[in-house]
Design an enzyme around this catalytic site. Structure first.
Site, PDB file in Angstrom:
ATOM      1  N   PRO A 276      -2.170   7.537  14.514  1.00 16.35           N
ATOM      2  CA  PRO A 276      -3.463   6.976  14.893  1.00 16.35           C
ATOM      3  C   PRO A 276      -3.295   5.777  15.818  1.00 16.35           C
ATOM      4  CG  PRO A 276      -2.963   6.473  12.589  1.00 16.35           C
ATOM      5  CD  PRO A 276      -1.835   7.295  13.100  1.00 16.35           C
ATOM      6  N   GLY A 277      -4.191   5.669  16.778  1.00 16.58           N
ATOM      7  CA  GLY A 277      -4.223   4.455  17.602  1.00 16.58           C
ATOM      8  C   GLY A 277      -5.266   3.533  17.027  1.00 16.58           C
TER       9      GLY A 277
ATOM     10  N   ASP B 127       0.854  -1.195   0.000  1.00 16.46           N
ATOM     11  CA  ASP B 127       0.000   0.000   0.000  1.00 16.46           C
ATOM     12  C   ASP B 127       0.889   1.244   0.000  1.00 16.46           C
ATOM     13  OD1 ASP B 127      -2.081   1.701  -0.046  1.00 16.46           O
ATOM     14  OD2 ASP B 127      -2.916   1.141   1.899  1.00 16.46           O
TER      15      ASP B 127
ATOM     16  N   MET C  13      -9.298   2.023  16.937  1.00 18.46           N
ATOM     17  CA  MET C  13     -10.543   2.812  16.886  1.00 18.46           C
ATOM     18  C   MET C  13     -11.241   2.930  18.239  1.00 18.46           C
ATOM     19  SD  MET C  13     -12.794   0.180  14.723  1.00 18.46           S
ATOM     20  CE  MET C  13     -12.836  -1.527  15.219  1.00 18.46           C
TER      21      MET C  13
ATOM     22  N   SER D 180      -5.678   8.715  19.591  1.00 20.34           N
ATOM     23  CA  SER D 180      -4.614   8.984  18.619  1.00 20.34           C
ATOM     24  C   SER D 180      -3.789  10.153  19.135  1.00 20.34           C
ATOM     25  CB  SER D 180      -5.219   9.375  17.274  1.00 20.34           C
ATOM     26  OG  SER D 180      -5.981   8.314  16.757  1.00 20.34           O
TER      27      SER D 180
ATOM     28  N   HIS E  56       4.402   5.106  13.299  1.00 17.08           N
ATOM     29  CA  HIS E  56       3.246   5.458  12.464  1.00 17.08           C
ATOM     30  C   HIS E  56       1.913   5.089  13.085  1.00 17.08           C
ATOM     31  CE1 HIS E  56       2.595   1.283  11.529  1.00 17.08           C
ATOM     32  NE2 HIS E  56       1.812   1.512  10.517  1.00 17.08           N
TER      33      HIS E  56
ATOM     34  N   PHE F 166      -9.665   3.798   7.640  1.00 15.18           N
ATOM     35  CA  PHE F 166     -10.828   4.323   8.357  1.00 15.18           C
ATOM     36  C   PHE F 166     -10.915   5.831   8.224  1.00 15.18           C
ATOM     37  CE2 PHE F 166      -7.300   4.325  11.408  1.00 15.18           C
ATOM     38  CZ  PHE F 166      -7.320   5.641  11.835  1.00 15.18           C
ATOM     39  N   LEU F 167     -12.032   6.325   8.659  1.00 18.87           N
ATOM     40  CA  LEU F 167     -12.274   7.775   8.744  1.00 18.87           C
ATOM     41  C   LEU F 167     -12.826   7.980  10.154  1.00 18.87           C
ATOM     42  CD1 LEU F 167     -14.354   9.489   5.936  1.00 18.87           C
ATOM     43  CD2 LEU F 167     -14.101  10.412   8.208  1.00 18.87           C
ATOM     44  N   GLU F 168     -12.207   8.858  10.912  1.00 21.07           N
ATOM     45  CA  GLU F 168     -12.586   8.954  12.324  1.00 21.07           C
ATOM     46  C   GLU F 168     -12.853  10.403  12.728  1.00 21.07           C
ATOM     47  OE1 GLU F 168     -10.783   6.151  15.277  1.00 21.07           O
ATOM     48  OE2 GLU F 168      -9.830   7.978  16.010  1.00 21.07           O
TER      49      GLU F 168
END
Lengths: 481, 118
Positions: A378-379, A95, A381, A385, A404, A204-206
């Site tokens: 980011p942590g 990715d 969900m 984070s 990261h 994801f989108l948070e």
């Protein structure tokens, strides 16, 4: 690993004598309890294997979110001399330019919580996500080459976002040296229909709320000014285009390893000299995939703003929805670093690692010259984070790199066995975290129990001085790809 | 080797489809591979199936090998377009990796391992 040597509370060395063929030692950032867990898989062997790469300088590095990857460990950093070193697609991963983008808002969580379900539904509709998701972008055929060359700039030129977004993106959202001719038809066929989508897996989108500010000055420069302030984090990458570029060039590199007589302990580390035809072709294609990813996140950020405007009214300016930063965490970059007192051009592979340049670095935009590059960590969900900034020590020790994310503890399969997706959704709802996903199974794969506690990870990098924490944010709502 | 390739394809579809049973053979595609060795060909084979899902939404039920050497093959693959009402994708696969892959001969036939990046 018997030969692992403790340097201090945050650093462990794998001496180059550990394996015949290691050109440099390994250096792992971890605390005492983490290092035990890290040794339960083969990731430290992978740190040692990376040290075999021709032209590697300094040390083969592992961040505290290290876990077992393919060839390279995830959380690995390796810098090779451009003049006589190699580039390895495995050091970037499938990715390419998977990364994160953080937006701030003027909203407080007390504004957002009452309308959370409406907001989550609107975001879910605006941003395609999930397994096999097709993108919303549909770039015209004649524009695909431009998209691959210009990245996020192409998106902004077409009305998706502003030039301020580009300022607040690593490399301005467009890495030089992208050549679409190096990208196969297969990669285009796979990737173009997915342009403008979040995808699946760990993407994801948070929607988040600031929970604690550690460094008020740096936070203020970023537009983070109070506890409870709402932020939005977007995590995605280059979709099938990047995956196929990696697959294509691993095959190229398999042949190159034989051509150039390179000896490696793991086929997944296949590589070619940076300055060879194969190395340059890979970098050209990888840069196209990186630009695609920046374009993807740029569009998604635009659709996120639209969703907020639809729910809260006004416009992006009134809602204060500007971009704090966008970082790549799977990429290889040609950068100049000081090696043994000399300015040296290096190919820095960051595989599950974030660039963390210090204050004053010329690659940073004016806004961040004074505080250092924002680092987004980011942590998982269910927890929290972090936002941090790069330091001079990172420049000296890790080629300006840091961790990261939280780093996996359990494989996806083991995580699915440990809990059901429905139970995870219920548990998150009980803690007032809204979740929207098309795949409950995927929720189980990404649950908190599958990850290290990101606070432990951030405490190590902060303690080691390879970045400085600025703020912590808790999740309010998640769209899981 | 033909059985190994067929079984690897079956295992792959079990991992990526909600229900991999009852795939039909309504259309045919010719697949051609040339690899450096048998291990790589098996990985390339799975990567071909990954590509067919992403690029064409195609899944295959049967394979006939017109040519099959130690590192090359020509196959006629019969299958169908993904029909979400019958075969839902449950996993997005980035690629089949070289990581810890092997093919070995055992008394029961060939044994192989491939790890997918998902």
């Amino acid at each position: 690993m018997a030969t692992l040597q403790k340097i201090d509370d945050y650093r462990w060395e794998i001496p180059s004598s550990y394996k015949s063929g290691m050109r440099v030692p390994g250096l792992v950032y971890a605390n005492e309890s983490m290092i035990e867990a890290i040794q339960s898989d083969e990731s430290l062997e992978q740190v040692a294997n990376v040290a075999f790469l021709p032209g590697i300088v300094g040390r083969s590095l592992a961040m505290p979110d290290i876990h077992w990857g393919y060839g390279f460990p995830i959380g690995g950093v390796a810098a090779t001399r451009v003049s006589d070193g190699v580039v390895s697609p495995g050091g970037v991963g499938y990715d390419i330019n998977c990364g994160v983008r953080l937006l701030r808002t003027n909203l407080d969580k007390t504004d957002v919580l009452p309308r959370m379900s409406q907001l989550i539904e609107r975001l879910y509709r605006n941003v395609p996500s999930g397994v096999g998701s097709k993108g919303r972008l549909h770039p015209p055929k004649g524009q695909i080459q431009r998209l691959l060359v210009e990245g996020a700039r192409w998106a902004v030129r077409n009305g998706f976002g502003t030039s301020d977004d580009l300022e607040a993106t690593e490399d301005g959202g467009c890495i030089d040296g992208a050549d679409p001719a190096a990208v196969s038809e297969r990669a285009l066929t796979r990737g173009v229909p997915q342009a403008g989508s979040l995808g699946a897996g760990n993407h994801f989108l948070e929607i988040q709320a600031v929970q604690k500010i550690f460094d008020e000055e740096a936070a203020s420069v970023m537009g983070i000014d109070h506890d409870g302030q709402v932020l939005v984090l977007i995590h995605t990458g280059s979709r099938g285009l990047g995956h196929q570029v990696c697959t294509d060039y691993l095959k190229t590199m398999e042949r190159a390893v034989a051509t150039y007589g390179i000896s490696l302990p793991d086929r997944q580390l296949a590589c070619a000299p940076v300055e060879s035809h194969e190395g340059q072709q890979y970098l050209s294609a990888m840069r196209c995939a990186a630009n695609y990813a920046w374009c993807n996140r740029q569009h998604i950020a635009h659709w996120v703003r639209e969703a907020f405007i639809e729910v809260f009214g006004g416009n992006a300016e009134r809602l204060g929805m500007w971009q704090i930063y966008d970082v790549a965490h799977n990429i290889a970059k040609v950068e100049t670093h000081t090696i043994e007192g000399r300015q040296t051009r290096l190919c820095v592979h960051r595989k599950g690692a974030t660039r963390a340049f210090p204050p004053g670095h010329p690659a940073l935009c004016k806004t961040y010259r004074g505080i250092g590059q924002p680092v987004l960590i980011p942590g998982d969900m269910g927890r929290y984070s972090y936002v941090a900034v790069g330091t001079a020590r990172a420049m000296d020790e890790t080629f300006g790199s840091t961790c990261h994310g939280a780093g996996r503890l359990l494989s996806r399969g083991a995580s699915r066995k440990a809990a059901r997706g429905q139970d995870i959704a219920t548990s998150l709802q009980q803690r007032s975290i809204s979740v929207r996903t098309g795949d409950l199974g995927a929720l189980a794969e990404e649950a908190s129990h599958a990850y290290k506690d990101v606070t432990d990870v951030v405490d190590v990098i902060h303690g080691a001085g390879i970045c400085r924490k600025v703020a912590k944010a808790e999740p309010l709502g998640v769209i899981k790809g | 080797m033909a059985d190994l390739l067929r079984n690897a394809a079956r295992a792959f579809y079990e991992l990526v489809l909600e229900d991999a049973s009852g795939l039909s053979s309504t259309l045919t595609r010719e697949l051609q591979l040339e690899s450096v060795d048998a291990d790589t060909m098996l990985i390339d084979w799975i990567n071909e199936l990954v590509y067919m899902i992403d690029a064409e939404q195609l899944v295959f039920a049967t394979f006939h090998f017109d040519e099959l050497g130690p590192s090359y093959l020509v196959a006629r693959a019969q299958g169908e377009y993904l029909d979400p009402s019958r075969h839902q994708l449950k996993r997005e696969v980035k690629a089949a990796t070289y990581h810890m892959s092997y093919i070995s001969e055992t008394s029961r036939g060939l044994d192989a391992r491939i790890i997918l990046d998902v």
